[in-house]
Design an enzyme around this catalytic site. Structure first.
Site, PDB file in Angstrom:
ATOM      1  N   PRO A 107       2.036  -8.645  -0.046  1.00 50.67           N
ATOM      2  CA  PRO A 107       2.487  -9.237   1.221  1.00 50.67           C
ATOM      3  C   PRO A 107       3.967  -9.589   1.138  1.00 50.67           C
ATOM      4  O   PRO A 107       4.423 -10.190   0.165  1.00 50.67           O
ATOM      5  CB  PRO A 107       1.617 -10.494   1.350  1.00 50.67           C
ATOM      6  CG  PRO A 107       1.248 -10.840  -0.061  1.00 50.67           C
ATOM      7  CD  PRO A 107       1.129  -9.542  -0.789  1.00 50.67           C
ATOM      8  N   MET A 108       4.720  -9.211   2.173  1.00 49.90           N
ATOM      9  CA  MET A 108       6.154  -9.501   2.236  1.00 49.90           C
ATOM     10  C   MET A 108       6.495  -9.883   3.671  1.00 49.90           C
ATOM     11  O   MET A 108       6.243  -9.101   4.593  1.00 49.90           O
ATOM     12  CB  MET A 108       6.976  -8.294   1.797  1.00 49.90           C
ATOM     13  CG  MET A 108       6.810  -7.928   0.330  1.00 49.90           C
ATOM     14  SD  MET A 108       7.637  -6.382  -0.104  1.00 49.90           S
ATOM     15  CE  MET A 108       6.406  -5.171   0.439  1.00 49.90           C
ATOM     16  N   VAL A 109       7.051 -11.067   3.853  1.00 47.61           N
ATOM     17  CA  VAL A 109       7.379 -11.550   5.189  1.00 47.61           C
ATOM     18  C   VAL A 109       8.332 -10.569   5.865  1.00 47.61           C
ATOM     19  O   VAL A 109       9.374 -10.212   5.312  1.00 47.61           O
ATOM     20  CB  VAL A 109       8.004 -12.955   5.135  1.00 47.61           C
ATOM     21  CG1 VAL A 109       8.495 -13.384   6.509  1.00 47.61           C
ATOM     22  CG2 VAL A 109       6.993 -13.959   4.592  1.00 47.61           C
ATOM     23  N   GLN A 161      -3.038 -11.725   5.531  1.00 47.06           N
ATOM     24  CA  GLN A 161      -2.698 -12.978   4.853  1.00 47.06           C
ATOM     25  C   GLN A 161      -2.195 -14.033   5.828  1.00 47.06           C
ATOM     26  O   GLN A 161      -1.367 -13.758   6.693  1.00 47.06           O
ATOM     27  CB  GLN A 161      -1.622 -12.744   3.791  1.00 47.06           C
ATOM     28  CG  GLN A 161      -1.356 -14.001   2.964  1.00 47.06           C
ATOM     29  CD  GLN A 161      -0.241 -13.846   1.973  1.00 47.06           C
ATOM     30  OE1 GLN A 161       0.929 -13.887   2.328  1.00 47.06           O
ATOM     31  NE2 GLN A 161      -0.607 -13.680   0.700  1.00 47.06           N
ATOM     32  N   CYS A 190       3.629 -18.791  -1.966  1.00 46.43           N
ATOM     33  CA  CYS A 190       5.013 -18.771  -1.493  1.00 46.43           C
ATOM     34  C   CYS A 190       5.783 -19.953  -2.072  1.00 46.43           C
ATOM     35  O   CYS A 190       5.412 -21.114  -1.850  1.00 46.43           O
ATOM     36  CB  CYS A 190       5.070 -18.810   0.026  1.00 46.43           C
ATOM     37  SG  CYS A 190       6.769 -18.762   0.676  1.00 46.43           S
ATOM     38  N   LYS A 229      -4.031 -15.666  -2.973  1.00 51.43           N
ATOM     39  CA  LYS A 229      -2.891 -15.248  -3.789  1.00 51.43           C
ATOM     40  C   LYS A 229      -2.201 -16.494  -4.305  1.00 51.43           C
ATOM     41  O   LYS A 229      -1.806 -17.366  -3.524  1.00 51.43           O
ATOM     42  CB  LYS A 229      -1.913 -14.387  -2.984  1.00 51.43           C
ATOM     43  CG  LYS A 229      -0.821 -13.734  -3.827  1.00 51.43           C
ATOM     44  CD  LYS A 229      -0.047 -12.708  -3.032  1.00 51.43           C
ATOM     45  CE  LYS A 229       0.931 -11.970  -3.937  1.00 51.43           C
ATOM     46  NZ  LYS A 229       1.994 -12.835  -4.476  1.00 51.43           N
ATOM     47  N   HIS A 257       0.129 -14.106  -9.305  1.00 55.04           N
ATOM     48  CA  HIS A 257       1.532 -13.838  -9.595  1.00 55.04           C
ATOM     49  C   HIS A 257       1.870 -14.571 -10.885  1.00 55.04           C
ATOM     50  O   HIS A 257       1.742 -15.798 -10.956  1.00 55.04           O
ATOM     51  CB  HIS A 257       2.412 -14.334  -8.449  1.00 55.04           C
ATOM     52  CG  HIS A 257       3.843 -13.903  -8.553  1.00 55.04           C
ATOM     53  ND1 HIS A 257       4.600 -13.538  -7.468  1.00 55.04           N
ATOM     54  CD2 HIS A 257       4.670 -13.773  -9.625  1.00 55.04           C
ATOM     55  CE1 HIS A 257       5.815 -13.202  -7.859  1.00 55.04           C
ATOM     56  NE2 HIS A 257       5.879 -13.348  -9.169  1.00 55.04           N
ATOM     57  N   ASN A 290       0.235  -9.501 -10.198  1.00 56.94           N
ATOM     58  CA  ASN A 290       1.485  -9.400  -9.441  1.00 56.94           C
ATOM     59  C   ASN A 290       2.645  -9.774 -10.357  1.00 56.94           C
ATOM     60  O   ASN A 290       2.633 -10.838 -10.972  1.00 56.94           O
ATOM     61  CB  ASN A 290       1.425 -10.335  -8.235  1.00 56.94           C
ATOM     62  CG  ASN A 290       2.601 -10.192  -7.282  1.00 56.94           C
ATOM     63  OD1 ASN A 290       2.790 -11.020  -6.401  1.00 56.94           O
ATOM     64  ND2 ASN A 290       3.407  -9.150  -7.429  1.00 56.94           N
ATOM     65  N   ALA A 314       6.056  -5.489  -4.762  1.00 60.13           N
ATOM     66  CA  ALA A 314       6.718  -6.004  -3.560  1.00 60.13           C
ATOM     67  C   ALA A 314       8.139  -5.472  -3.470  1.00 60.13           C
ATOM     68  O   ALA A 314       8.396  -4.437  -2.873  1.00 60.13           O
ATOM     69  CB  ALA A 314       6.692  -7.530  -3.568  1.00 60.13           C
TER      70      ALA A 314
END
Length: 432
Positions: A107-109, A161, A190, A229, A257, A290, A314
């Site tokens: 997931p990447m904003v 997500q 995050c 996550k 991660h 991750n 990512a």
């Protein structure tokens, strides 16, 4: 050769949700364990660069979706909160039914949106996450839903997500995407300041009862499984207990991660694969890793060293969406090991733009991807970058012309592949 935009987006369809809203660090050991949806009701104006601002859609294609009642009948309702062996068995049965994907888009904003996911899937990605969606805004705003979450039938397996800090608000939003995904994922990883201000992401690691309640709320009320996550704690024991708590709360898949909340710079701080391995050995649900994936051989090495089910990539994918197909950027292509391949980032940029014509997204996302894909090319000719940055309103014609201009200036920075031009795989998907 000049690249031309597609003549019509009306040949393609997507799912564009536009729904009415439904009626200081605490050590882990101080935590006490507490006991297809509605028909589109409106549409976003169709544009092809004619509206002001970068937040407008490139264009609009709408597909009517089944009502919530029809979707519920298709999905069925949860058959009770599964615990213990039943929960573990269901978690693995679901993962197995998806084919146990190993190479996954993280997931990447503003960056793991539908056209980028589809481009990565073309080049070897076997599953993908949406960008992080804000659960409260998703529940309140039709515009946010229609622009920020789009998908299509080929976009599976898919993790959707959310960030959240209110279980009821999270559930309301999760129910809207439930028919279109394979997992609803909660972002507990995050580490950015916006997450601190918003009280979500990795900053909920200080509020473990709330974390537990978020997972329980979804696992008890959704048909689709819940994934989480996370980042690791500085202390291994705390990390293990955290993972076990999530599993007991109903998490069916855990993405780890291998950096702490304070370790934000992935280029300077290596992810700790040994801690990821320890988590995988401590829990019974599927775990994916991750961190540290620069090229596909890293992925196979990570799978071997951690024993996880899959790996996420990512940042490296943003510059090289063909990473999982074995391509490397020059930075990771040592002389004598790699040779020039038959693909470069300009070609990937053109493929991405064509995906955007097929699956429209806000222009700000397009702008971001073009910067990432052509960043090294812009360094050779900064005047082209300046022209790009000066464009307040983007069009496909301008962007295709940008690629043509770089070609005419003689720029080509090829991606590389290993000299054997293949990656030998064993039957279990790891490098042989």
């Amino acid at each position: 050769m000049r690249f031309k935009p597609l003549q019509s987006a009306s040949l393609f369809t997507k799912f564009q949700l536009n729904l009415k809203s439904e009626p200081s660090f605490s050590p882990f050991n101080t935590f006490i364990m507490a006991s297809q949806i509605q028909t589109l009701s409106s549409q976003t104006p169709a544009t092809n660069g004619d509206n002001d601002g970068d937040d407008t859609l490139c264009s609009s294609v709408i597909t009517n979706l089944p009502s919530e009642q029809e979707a519920a009948a298709t999905l069925g309702r949860p058959s009770g909160y599964l615990t213990g062996e039943a929960h573990i068995e269901r978690a693995w049965a679901h993962w197995n039914s998806l084919g146990r994907p190993k190479l996954i888009v993280a997931p990447m904003v503003d960056n793991s949106e539908l056209p980028f996911r589809m481009l990565c899937r073309k080049y070897g990605a076997q599953a993908a996450y949406t960008p992080m969606l804000h659960s409260r805004i998703f529940g309140e705003s039709e515009k946010y839903r229609s622009e920020e979450f789009t998908t299509c039938k080929e976009d599976r397996p898919l993790f959707v997500q959310f960030c959240a800090n209110d279980p009821d608000i999270l559930l309301e939003s999760a129910r809207k995407v439930e028919p279109y995904c394979d997992y609803v994922d909660i972002n507990f990883g995050c580490p950015q300041r916006i997450a601190r201000r918003g009280n979500y992401g990795a900053f909920l690691m200080d509020k473990l009862p709330l974390v537990k309640s978020l997972v329980e709320k979804l696992s008890q009320n959704l048909t689709v499984p819940v994934s989480c996550k996370i980042r690791i704690f500085p202390d291994l024991h705390d990390t293990i207990n955290y993972a076990k708590m999530l599993e007991e709360a109903g998490c069916s898949l855990l993405a780890v991660h291998g950096r702490t909340r304070d370790e934000k710079d992935g280029k300077k701080i290596r992810a700790n694969w040994q801690i990821i391995k320890a988590v995988r050995e401590a829990v019974r649900i599927p775990v994916i890793a991750n961190g540290n994936i620069r090229y596909v051989e890293d992925a196979w090495q990570c799978l071997e060293e951690t024993g996880t089910e899959g790996v996420l990539s990512a940042e490296a994918l943003l510059e090289n969406p063909a990473l999982f197909a074995g391509y490397r950027t020059p930075e990771w292509a040592p002389v004598g090991v790699c040779r020039e391949g038959d693909l470069d980032q300009a070609e990937l940029a053109v493929e991405y733009l064509r995906m955007c014509e097929k699956y429209p997204v806000p222009w700000r996302m397009v702008r971001s991807h073009v910067h990432k894909l052509l960043g090294e090319w812009f360094r050779v000719h900064p005047s082209v970058r300046e022209d790009f940055n000066s464009q307040y309103k983007l069009t496909f014609e301008f962007l295709y012309g940008l690629v043509d201009r770089l070609r005419e200036l003689g720029v080509r920075i090829p991606l590389h592949v290993k000299d054997n031009d293949s990656i030998e795989m064993s039957d279990n998907g790891n490098s042989a």
